[in-house]
Design a protein around this motif. Structure first.
Motif, PDB file in Angstrom:
ATOM      1  N   GLY A   1      10.624  -1.029  -0.198  1.00 27.97           N
ATOM      2  CA  GLY A   1      10.806   0.335  -0.679  1.00 27.97           C
ATOM      3  C   GLY A   1      10.512   0.514  -2.150  1.00 27.97           C
ATOM      4  N   ASP A   2      10.382  -0.598  -2.903  1.00 29.26           N
ATOM      5  CA  ASP A   2      10.027  -0.479  -4.326  1.00 29.26           C
ATOM      6  C   ASP A   2       8.603   0.051  -4.469  1.00 29.26           C
ATOM      7  N   PRO A   3       8.294   0.681  -5.623  1.00 29.57           N
ATOM      8  CA  PRO A   3       6.913   1.147  -5.844  1.00 29.57           C
ATOM      9  C   PRO A   3       5.935  -0.024  -5.827  1.00 29.57           C
ATOM     10  N   GLY A   4       4.792   0.180  -5.228  1.00 28.32           N
ATOM     11  CA  GLY A   4       3.765  -0.858  -5.181  1.00 28.32           C
ATOM     12  C   GLY A   4       2.842  -0.742  -6.384  1.00 28.32           C
ATOM     13  N   ASP A   5       3.292  -1.264  -7.522  1.00 34.51           N
ATOM     14  CA  ASP A   5       2.562  -1.022  -8.766  1.00 34.51           C
ATOM     15  C   ASP A   5       1.847  -2.250  -9.306  1.00 34.51           C
ATOM     16  N   ALA A   6       1.770  -3.346  -8.509  1.00 35.59           N
ATOM     17  CA  ALA A   6       1.114  -4.554  -9.010  1.00 35.59           C
ATOM     18  C   ALA A   6       0.927  -5.546  -7.877  1.00 35.59           C
ATOM     19  N   LEU A   7       0.053  -6.511  -8.115  1.00 34.33           N
ATOM     20  CA  LEU A   7      -0.039  -7.662  -7.225  1.00 34.33           C
ATOM     21  C   LEU A   7       0.231  -8.913  -8.057  1.00 34.33           C
ATOM     22  N   TYR A   8       0.507 -10.013  -7.365  1.00 35.31           N
ATOM     23  CA  TYR A   8       0.899 -11.249  -8.043  1.00 35.31           C
ATOM     24  C   TYR A   8       0.124 -12.432  -7.460  1.00 35.31           C
ATOM     25  N   PHE A   9      -0.344 -13.320  -8.349  1.00 32.84           N
ATOM     26  CA  PHE A   9      -0.956 -14.578  -7.939  1.00 32.84           C
ATOM     27  C   PHE A   9       0.103 -15.684  -8.080  1.00 32.84           C
ATOM     28  N   VAL A  10       0.269 -16.500  -7.047  1.00 23.01           N
ATOM     29  CA  VAL A  10       1.216 -17.610  -7.093  1.00 23.01           C
ATOM     30  C   VAL A  10       0.464 -18.852  -7.564  1.00 23.01           C
ATOM     31  N   LEU A  11       0.746 -19.300  -8.791  1.00 22.80           N
ATOM     32  CA  LEU A  11       0.091 -20.489  -9.336  1.00 22.80           C
ATOM     33  C   LEU A  11       0.873 -21.756  -9.028  1.00 22.80           C
TER      34      LEU A  11
ATOM     35  N   VAL B   1       0.476 -12.093  -3.530  1.00 22.56           N
ATOM     36  CA  VAL B   1       1.606 -11.305  -3.047  1.00 22.56           C
ATOM     37  C   VAL B   1       1.396  -9.841  -3.422  1.00 22.56           C
ATOM     38  N   GLY B   2       1.583  -8.953  -2.467  1.00 25.40           N
ATOM     39  CA  GLY B   2       1.609  -7.526  -2.751  1.00 25.40           C
ATOM     40  C   GLY B   2       0.280  -6.889  -3.064  1.00 25.40           C
TER      41      GLY B   2
END
Length: 629
Positions: free
Chosen positions: A57-67, A94-95
């Protein structure tokens, strides 16, 4: 925690290639100068195990790379309970859908262990797209390709950081760790870390035990551990022999936790285990180390009963190279699983297939099955010689387990005493023990039964082996149900006669399966089913003169039990990398006396299948599976 400016540049330079690869994974084959434009605008994030990255439910304002690290995605069901959707490990994203859809988050994402991520804000993406509009076409192509890949069989995610916890303080695991590290090198670069090696690297005694409050030393250590993880395929963390800050760090860094126990010690939970509380969501296994002359594990059920949080267990003999090689394949998700279907007396063909696999050099690491397939799987898992496997199973078949018919068949046609005696005597011939637990087999093994009381499929990896083998083969109406606890258990074939899906969930890389499905159609030239008297009289005639070509009552009961499993067969085959289907339809389900002929049918079928070098799929698969041995 967002990284400081001075750390950011060093981190970017170190992970530059990984960051470019991650950007291309999301946006397709973008140019190098476009990738470089992203790098200064990325935000570095450290997150501790147990922390939430974002919530449903949080805003989808970014994606993330898992290093480095491992994340898990959860979504609430209708009752508000979190359901695991999957894990996200090193090199994954992610995302990313937030960048494309501008929608809210569809799941919670939580760090399973300490992790290092890079955040790409949506506004940064939009700014760069304005400068380089060609990205949008490449992104569209990338999305289409990834959607296609999501429909195919996904590779099993492998752990990177594996934490080893010595249960007994007097039991040193350093030698085992060195031997295992050597075995793991076959599958990639390996780093082995303990507190002494960490102190030696920094030339400073005690830095491995540093707490988070000591900011400078803490970040030096964290940064170095992340770099070690990035540079290696597998990192083995060895906990101290007693509770310590380093031991807790090892647990926080872990994708997989292995508790190492001296199998000759009492099974009670040790002080070390009580102090080493693992982060929720991390898979935990028990490794029991046995003396070199141990013929077969024992008392494993007691170890597991004391540790309900354990997800799986393994056995090895000290100094046994084959056992270490098997453990290395299992830990790196390169294991080979063999799934054996039910089929009553036809199941002797399983041993013929297994003999052919052994001769081909294909090593089996996991076993599982239903009904007679479960029986054969359990016997193979005892890891005896092929000669003993054949001899003892052949002797067991002499019990003719379907011959003791009930005079008054109130619950079953057959009393089941011969079946019970066959299982008991055969297991004793193999082990000279009557107290065998399913968890006592050298190779990890599962059996499938059907819970009549609860109308569901049951999976077993431990428990009284004798009763479980009776239960998995208790064909409804033919054999009596088996009582375990408060439940009636019957033949697993009612729900899942060919449990390849279960094997897939065990984390194996390659799955080999054997079943006996045959499209047998009865051509009828009669319009009414004959009554009992007519059938009895017809059975008195010689076979060639009989009027009615109809299945027996046992055959009808067995095949009716398997109808649902047969309907799932296409789904079951989809999990397989190599499939054997010996044509043994000419042998009846109760043809126990035909052991040698049925065995030979399975053996010859497998030899022909494995030798089919003109079949590119079989040839390449055989080579791939054999390479794991």
């Amino acid at each position: 925690m967002t990284m400081t400016t001075e750390i950011l540049k060093a981190r970017t330079d170190f992970y530059r290639r990984e960051l470019r690869d991650s950007l291309q994974h999301v946006f397709g084959d973008i140019d190098a100068d476009v990738a470089e434009a992203f790098l200064p605008k990325l935000v570095w994030i450290e997150i501790s195990g147990g922390e939430t990255l974002f919530k449903q439910g949080d805003p989808g304002d970014a994606l993330y790379f898992v290093l480095s690290g491992r994340m898990a995605a959860y979504r609430e069901d209708e009752e508000g309970n979190p359901q695991l959707l999957g894990e996200i490990s090193r090199g994954e994203v992610v995302g990313e859908m937030a960048i494309y859809t501008d929608d809210v988050r569809s799941a919670d994402v939580v760090a399973l262990r300490d992790s290092l991520l890079v955040k790409l804000p949506q506004q940064v993406y939009e700014d760069i797209v304005q400068e380089h509009p060609e990205i949008t076409i490449k992104v569209t192509r990338s999305i289409v390709e990834r959607l296609k890949q999501s429909q195919s069989k996904k590779p099993v995610a492998k752990p990177v950081n594996i934490c080893f916890v010595p249960i007994h303080q007097q039991h040193s695991i350093s030698g085992l760790m060195r031997s295992l590290a050597k075995a793991l090198q076959k599958f990639g670069g390996v780093a082995q870390l303990n507190s002494g090696r960490v102190d030696a690297h920094f030339s400073r005694e005690g830095i491995a035990q540093v707490r988070k409050e000591a900011t400078e030393d803490y970040y030096r250590l964290v940064r170095w551990l992340n770099e070690v993880e990035y540079e290696h395929d597998y990192v083995l963390y060895e906990c101290d022999a007693e509770p310590s800050e380093w031991s807790q760090r090892c647990l926080r860094q872990a994708d997989l936790i292995i508790y190492v126990a001296d199998a000759t010690q009492p099974p009670q939970v040790s002080e070390m285990e009580q102090c080493c509380q693992a982060q929720s969501g991390i898979v935990q296994n028990l490794l029991l180390v046995h003396p070199a002359d141990t013929p077969l594990p024992s008392n494993t059920g007691a170890w597991l009963q004391e540790r309900p949080a354990i997800d799986g267990h393994f056995h090895i003999r000290q100094g046994d190279g084959a056992h270490l090689a098997r453990l290395a394949r299992i830990l790196t998700r390169n294991a080979v699983g063999l799934v054996l279907a039910g089929g009553a007396a036809k199941g002797f063909a399983h041993l013929g297939v297994y003999k052919a696999l052994r001769e081909e050099g294909i090593v089996v690491d996991y076993l599982g099955g239903t009904s007679v397939g479960g029986m054969m799987a359990a016997l193979i898992a005892l890891d005896t010689s092929m000669d003993d496997l054949i001899k003892h199973t052949r002797n067991g078949a002499l019990h003719n387990p379907t011959k003791d018919f009930n005079l008054f068949p109130l619950m079953s046609l057959v009393r089941g005493r011969r079946m019970a005696n066959m299982i008991k005597d055969t297991l004793y011939d193999f082990t000279h023990r009557y107290d065998l637990d399913l968890a006592d087999t050298w190779l990890p093994t599962f059996l499938v039964t059907s819970n009549y009381s609860k109308a569901k499929e049951e999976l077993h990896t431990k428990g009284d082996l004798r009763k479980l083998l009776q239960a998995t083969s208790a064909i409804p109406g033919v054999f009596p149900p088996v009582i375990m606890g408060n439940d009636f258990l019957v033949d697993g074939g009612t729900f899942n006669n060919f449990p390849t899906d279960v094997m897939s969930n065990m984390g194996v890389s390659k799955i080999i399966g054997v079943d006996f499905f045959s499209k047998k159609n009865y051509k009828l030239d009669i319009s009414e089913t004959p009554d009992a008297y007519e059938l009895a009289m017809d059975r008195l005639r010689p076979k060639r003169k009989r009027k009615f070509r109809l299945p027996s009552i046992i055959s009808i009961l067995l095949n009716a039990t398997l109808l649902y499993s047969y309907a799932r067969r296409k789904e079951s085959l989809a999990y397989l990398d190599l499939h054997f289907n010996p044509q043994v339809a000419k042998y009846g389900f109760t043809n126990w006396a035909a052991f040698d002929k049925i065995f030979e049918e399975g053996y010859q079928h497998a030899k022909e299948r494995l030798a089919a070098s003109q079949n590119g799929k079989v040839a390449s698969l055989k080579q791939a599976v054999a390479a794991h041995a």
